[in-house]
Design an enzyme around this catalytic site. Structure first.
Site, PDB file in Angstrom:
ATOM      1  N   ASN A 183       0.757  -1.426   0.162  1.00 40.12           N
ATOM      2  CA  ASN A 183      -0.347  -0.096  -0.287  1.00 40.12           C
ATOM      3  C   ASN A 183       1.081   1.690   0.159  1.00 40.12           C
ATOM      4  O   ASN A 183       1.555   0.962   0.246  1.00 40.12           O
ATOM      5  CB  ASN A 183      -1.401   0.239   1.419  1.00 40.12           C
ATOM      6  N   ILE A 184       0.178   2.633  -0.625  1.00 37.37           N
ATOM      7  CA  ILE A 184       1.293   3.912  -0.674  1.00 37.37           C
ATOM      8  C   ILE A 184       0.412   4.772  -0.321  1.00 37.37           C
ATOM      9  O   ILE A 184       0.459   6.092  -0.111  1.00 37.37           O
ATOM     10  CB  ILE A 184       1.247   3.195  -2.102  1.00 37.37           C
ATOM     11  N   ASP A 185      -0.563   4.429   0.590  1.00 32.10           N
ATOM     12  CA  ASP A 185      -1.730   5.600   1.229  1.00 32.10           C
ATOM     13  C   ASP A 185      -0.844   6.333   3.133  1.00 32.10           C
ATOM     14  O   ASP A 185      -1.006   6.748   3.149  1.00 32.10           O
ATOM     15  CB  ASP A 185      -3.102   4.894   1.825  1.00 32.10           C
ATOM     16  N   HIS A 200       5.723  -0.398  -2.618  1.00 33.81           N
ATOM     17  CA  HIS A 200       5.008   0.015  -3.667  1.00 33.81           C
ATOM     18  C   HIS A 200       5.730   1.494  -3.233  1.00 33.81           C
ATOM     19  O   HIS A 200       5.247   2.039  -4.119  1.00 33.81           O
ATOM     20  CB  HIS A 200       4.248  -0.496  -3.885  1.00 33.81           C
ATOM     21  N   CYS A 242      11.549  17.204  -6.952  1.00 36.17           N
ATOM     22  CA  CYS A 242      11.691  17.504  -8.301  1.00 36.17           C
ATOM     23  C   CYS A 242      12.655  16.867  -9.002  1.00 36.17           C
ATOM     24  O   CYS A 242      13.417  16.007  -8.637  1.00 36.17           O
ATOM     25  CB  CYS A 242      12.108  18.609  -8.547  1.00 36.17           C
ATOM     26  N   THR A 268      -3.940  -9.210   0.879  1.00 36.82           N
ATOM     27  CA  THR A 268      -3.107  -9.147  -0.784  1.00 36.82           C
ATOM     28  C   THR A 268      -3.750  -9.980  -1.355  1.00 36.82           C
ATOM     29  O   THR A 268      -4.100 -11.861  -0.641  1.00 36.82           O
ATOM     30  CB  THR A 268      -1.913  -8.852  -0.076  1.00 36.82           C
TER      31      THR A 268
END
Length: 252
Positions: free
Chosen positions: A107-109, A126, A134, A198
């Site tokens: 999860n990327i949250d 992930h 930048c 998952t």
């Protein structure tokens, strides 16, 4: 169910080294849409008629950053619109109780961090949605929320380069540091591995489970539905992580 939960709890209590693996199902209990690839906010194709995997790819970010950011922003808004739930908090508490309890998440949250999981034992395979940086000069910009309310793509205040999140887009490699940490710890072995929410569709998610069971460790899957992994673990606990994990913690 209670007897099975008690059995899993006993294995956790007896274990020294534990690995928890989490996927989109855990955050779905927070109201976040489950992912299809990176996210299930879409039905496979974007408004532009291209696959979501193409829109959310590294090459699209370079070729058409505004289009890529259109969908990154939707993903970001969804994540910011929800928060950690009792499942995330139960995992953080288990890590507090067991100093050698590691967490591998797809999860990327950022909910695991906000719930209190220690960063030094958190492997975000992930990546994550913030802070932005930048692509031209490397400057870090932590204010994701502010940029979501401005024209996209977000630009660097120092050089006007396109900002991006430290997330793994389609076509991109997994973060080397996270991979190295995973395989370093996997090499030490785990007594218990628990797969949570998952579908286990990636080899690097399945491998720790299978390796641990082959070595004589105890393996568990927590999921409302059965997956390809269900027949290959010692215990399948059918249910939402939001419900199962606090009950499991209550037995420890």
């Amino acid at each position: 169910m209670d007897e099975v939960i008690a059995r899993v709890a006993q294995a956790i209590v007896a274990a020294e080294r534990i690995l928890l693996i989490t996927g989109a199902g855990l955050s779905a209990d927070s109201g976040l849409p489950t992912y299809r690839g990176l996210c299930g906010l879409y039905n496979g194709h974007t408004e532009e008629g291209i696959p979501i995997e193409a829109a959310l790819s590294g090459s699209m970010l370079q070729r058409d950053p505004a289009l890529c950011w259109k969908y990154l922003a939707q993903l970001g808004e969804a994540c910011l619109g929800a928060e950690a739930n009792a499942g995330h908090r139960a995992i953080a508490e288990l890590q507090r109780l067991k100093p050698e309890c590691w967490l591998l998440t797809q999860n990327i949250d950022g909910y695991h961090r906000s719930a209190g999981s220690p960063p030094e034992r958190l492997i975000e395979i992930h990546g994550e949605l913030a802070p932005l940086y930048c692509q031209s000069c490397g400057a870090v910009d932590a204010d994701l929320v502010e940029h979501l309310n401005k024209p996209l793509p977000p630009r660097c205040q120092h050089c006007a380069g396109v900002l991006r999140p430290p997330v793994v887009l389609f076509e991109e490699m997994l973060p080397e540091r996270a991979l190295n940490t995973l395989y370093r710890e996997l090499g030490k072995g785990f007594d218990v591995v628990i797969s949570i929410g998952t579908s286990s569709s990636f080899p690097y998610i399945v491998e720790p489970v299978l390796r641990t069971r082959q070595a004589g460790g105890f393996t568990v899957e927590i999921n409302p539905a059965r997956t390809d992994l269900s027949e290959r673990v010692d215990v399948h606990l059918q249910g939402r992580a939001l419900d199962v994990l606090p009950k499991l913690l209550g037995h420890i």
